[in-house]
Design an enzyme around this catalytic site. Sequence first.
Site, PDB file in Angstrom:
ATOM      1  N   HIS A 138       0.494  -1.706   0.070  1.00 10.56           N
ATOM      2  CA  HIS A 138       0.000  -0.067  -0.162  1.00 10.56           C
ATOM      3  C   HIS A 138       0.728   0.983  -0.194  1.00 10.56           C
ATOM      4  O   HIS A 138       2.049   1.174   0.290  1.00 10.56           O
ATOM      5  CB  HIS A 138      -1.235   0.111   1.489  1.00 10.56           C
ATOM      6  CG  HIS A 138      -2.061  -0.781   0.715  1.00 10.56           C
ATOM      7  ND1 HIS A 138      -3.153  -0.388  -0.107  1.00 10.56           N
ATOM      8  CD2 HIS A 138      -2.758  -1.751   1.846  1.00 10.56           C
ATOM      9  CE1 HIS A 138      -4.055  -1.484   0.159  1.00 10.56           C
ATOM     10  NE2 HIS A 138      -3.562  -2.228   0.983  1.00 10.56           N
ATOM     11  N   CYS A 209       0.530   1.539  -5.575  1.00 12.96           N
ATOM     12  CA  CYS A 209      -0.406   2.691  -5.861  1.00 12.96           C
ATOM     13  C   CYS A 209      -0.275   4.375  -5.604  1.00 12.96           C
ATOM     14  O   CYS A 209       0.721   4.995  -4.416  1.00 12.96           O
ATOM     15  CB  CYS A 209      -2.010   2.569  -5.379  1.00 12.96           C
ATOM     16  SG  CYS A 209      -3.018   1.249  -5.812  1.00 12.96           S
TER      17      CYS A 209
END
Length: 242
Positions: A138, A209
Amino acid sequence: MAQVSVKHKKKKNIGTIVAVVILIITGIAIYCVANFDRIQGQAANYVSEKNINNQRHNKQKKKPSYDMKAVKPVSPSSLANAYRHRRDYQAVGQIAIRDQNILLNIYQGVGNLELNLGAGTMNRDQKMGEGNYALAGHNMDDGRTFFSPLYTAKARGYLANGTSIFLTDYKKVYFYKITSSRFISRYNLNLAWNNKKFKKEPVISLFTCDWTGQGRLFIRGKFTGSQSYNSASNYVRSSFKI
């Protein structure tokens, strides 16, 4: 008259206490809203670092998920769920990137719980030092949690090729060096696949991301060798928590 005065004072004191309590609660609420991202980042750090050196002794009780499309952003509830079930997942190793202050456990799969605990393997049966070792992590956009330091470094222009990446499966240490990094479409996951070329020239692939969630940062590194954990230098061994 004295009795009335005492009652009046008591009511006034109670009113003052209630007002102070309301102000304190309001202040805490405002602080939490204003600092939500920072507080959530601190919570994520706590969950991923809690007993990091003991997670390898867990028994894997859940079947790993490899569906990247099902991955959801980190939230307070997802972190609480990960903390509650952290003993149901076994760490298969650790990744350390000292230049970016990254140290995370590696778990099988990229399910929401696994990625709230650390980095996750993107392919079944992948092995360190072989083929294309692909990991997802993440980005909390805070420069310090999960793979956020990689994104921050790339966005600011100082994610250097040649940066060392260390992996360990607790028996050996595997060495990689970053050869390229770029932003790609969130749908461009074929870069995590294996092919014949990587059999002769093993690589590592890291995915996280961007801050919009619409794209990804992709980092590729080349495998440069391995050695037993016990024979590694103090510098290398101190990169991990084992």
